[in-house]
Design an enzyme around this catalytic site. Structure first.
Site, PDB file in Angstrom:
ATOM      1  N   SER A  96       0.872  -1.186   0.000  1.00  0.00           N
ATOM      2  CA  SER A  96       0.000   0.000   0.000  1.00  0.00           C
ATOM      3  C   SER A  96       0.904   1.229   0.000  1.00  0.00           C
ATOM      4  O   SER A  96       1.529   1.517   1.030  1.00  0.00           O
ATOM      5  CB  SER A  96      -0.874   0.030   1.250  1.00  0.00           C
ATOM      6  OG  SER A  96      -1.591  -1.163   1.389  1.00  0.00           O
ATOM      7  N   LYS A 171      -7.202   1.750  -2.471  1.00  0.00           N
ATOM      8  CA  LYS A 171      -6.745   1.345  -1.131  1.00  0.00           C
ATOM      9  C   LYS A 171      -6.844   2.520  -0.142  1.00  0.00           C
ATOM     10  O   LYS A 171      -7.218   2.330   1.023  1.00  0.00           O
ATOM     11  CB  LYS A 171      -5.307   0.830  -1.219  1.00  0.00           C
ATOM     12  CG  LYS A 171      -4.668   0.467   0.092  1.00  0.00           C
ATOM     13  CD  LYS A 171      -5.308  -0.734   0.779  1.00  0.00           C
ATOM     14  CE  LYS A 171      -4.682  -0.962   2.157  1.00  0.00           C
ATOM     15  NZ  LYS A 171      -5.272  -2.073   2.879  1.00  0.00           N
ATOM     16  N   LYS A 239       0.793   5.742   8.102  1.00  0.00           N
ATOM     17  CA  LYS A 239       1.389   5.851   6.763  1.00  0.00           C
ATOM     18  C   LYS A 239       0.306   5.986   5.685  1.00  0.00           C
ATOM     19  O   LYS A 239       0.373   6.854   4.818  1.00  0.00           O
ATOM     20  CB  LYS A 239       2.268   4.605   6.537  1.00  0.00           C
ATOM     21  CG  LYS A 239       2.893   4.452   5.189  1.00  0.00           C
ATOM     22  CD  LYS A 239       2.131   3.523   4.267  1.00  0.00           C
ATOM     23  CE  LYS A 239       1.977   2.108   4.763  1.00  0.00           C
ATOM     24  NZ  LYS A 239       1.281   1.242   3.804  1.00  0.00           N
TER      25      LYS A 239
END
Ligand code: NAD
Length: 296
Positions: A96, A171, A239
């Site tokens: 990701s 995502k 993140k």
């Protein structure tokens, strides 16, 4: 077909093992020797570097790494995939990362005749182990079709969402929904607990109604026992939310709820909880309200 596989962490390890179980040959690599040894013990060949893995793979290299800088290093750095891959090789980056980073890496690889799709996943370690991940893909249809069967050995669905980067945009959307769901669940359970109602009873009563969700079903049993063993670490969700905020701001899209959850995760990071499961977000609310959410 022999598949290259770089990145054998919480996710990459079971995903590569599922490919082995499905009959694919694998040449694997990770900087952590113990992780590499475990996958080699399960039947993979031992690679010496991303370059070596790419040179020995037959047409496809999968990467499953933490974030954009790791993917750039593994793909484009010294002893990277770009130095070993034959022209025509397809890189399937399942990490990701920022959508813009996917596009940059793909462009640099393309200059050497190497193709790439981004194919991040949702479902966490349990679904990585049982091979039922949801896989969201960005790239050319012919490249997606080349690896669709392989992807479906690791996941129960694989959807082509658009061109390169679209998998990671999808995502980010997923991670926003998950983060806000966890925050909503946390607020609800802290309120119920302070009002004197057993949060387990709240879960049992609402899970079949409109408030029910995959997040509620997966995280309630954990948080009601104070279990924050990852799973998906808070530092990784930070993140993803940072990538979401950066991408949104670049596009001119305010995402205030995401920013709010980000600040709660940041507070927990400062509190030494970065490696807890993201369900541990509830600890922010527990501290603020002065209660512990536990089933009675
Ligand atoms: P992880 O940190 O457990 O694993 C990453 C692996 O990459 C580690 O084994 C690390 O040693 C390896 N690595 C890092 N740099 C490397 C390099 N230069 N060369 C070779 N190996 C290198 O992370 P994870 O939980 O497996 O997550 C991987 C990706 O999947 C992340 O982008 C994460 O956001 C995403 N993801 C994770 C989950 C989850 O529940 N853990 C769920 C969905 C998506």
């Amino acid at each position: 077909m022999k598949i290259g596989f770089v990145g054998l962490g919480i996710m990459g390890k079971p995903m590569s093992k599922n490919l082995l179980k499905a009959g694919y040959k694998i040449v694997a690599y990770d900087v952590v020797t113990a992780a590499l040894d475990e996958v080699v013990a399960a039947g993979a060949e031992k690679g010496a570097s991303p370059k070596d893995v790419a040179a020995r793979a037959e047409g496809v290299v999968v990467t499953m790494l933490p974030n954009s800088p790791h993917v750039k290093t593994v793909c484009l750095g010294k002893d990277g995939i770009i130095e070993g891959a034959k022209p025509g090789t397809l890189i399937v980056d399942m990490s990701s990362i920022a959508p813009l980073a996917s596009q940059e890496v793909a462009k640099a690889l393309k200059e050497k005749g190497i193709e790439m799709i981004d194919a991040p996943v949702s479902g966490g370690e349990p679904k990585a182990i049982d091979g039922s991940l949801a896989i969201m893909v960005g790239g050319k249809e012919e490249h997606f079709n080349k690896v669709k069967d392989m992807l479906l050995k690791m996941g129960s669905s694989a959807v082509l969402c658009g061109d390169i980067g679209a998998g990671n945009v999808t995502k980010l959307a997923n991670q926003i929904c998950v983060a806000l769901n966890i925050a909503g669940m946390s607020e609800a359970y802290v309120l119920a607990t302070k009002a004197g109602v057993d949060p387990q009873k709240v879960f049992d009563a609402i899970k079949g109604g409109l408030a029910g969700s995959t997040v509620l079903n997966a995280k309630s049993p954990m948080v009601l026992e104070g279990n924050y063993k990852p799973g998906f670490r808070i530092e990784l969700h930070i993140k993803d939310l940072q990538n979401a905020l950066d991408t949104a701001h670049e596009l001119g899209v305010p995402i205030p709820l995401t920013a709010g959850v980000m600040e709660m995760f940041q507070a927990l990071r400062v509190d030494g909880k970065a490696k807890d499961d993201h369900g541990g977000l509830i600890q922010f609310y527990e501290k603020a309200a002065g209660v512990k959410v536990r089933k009675k």
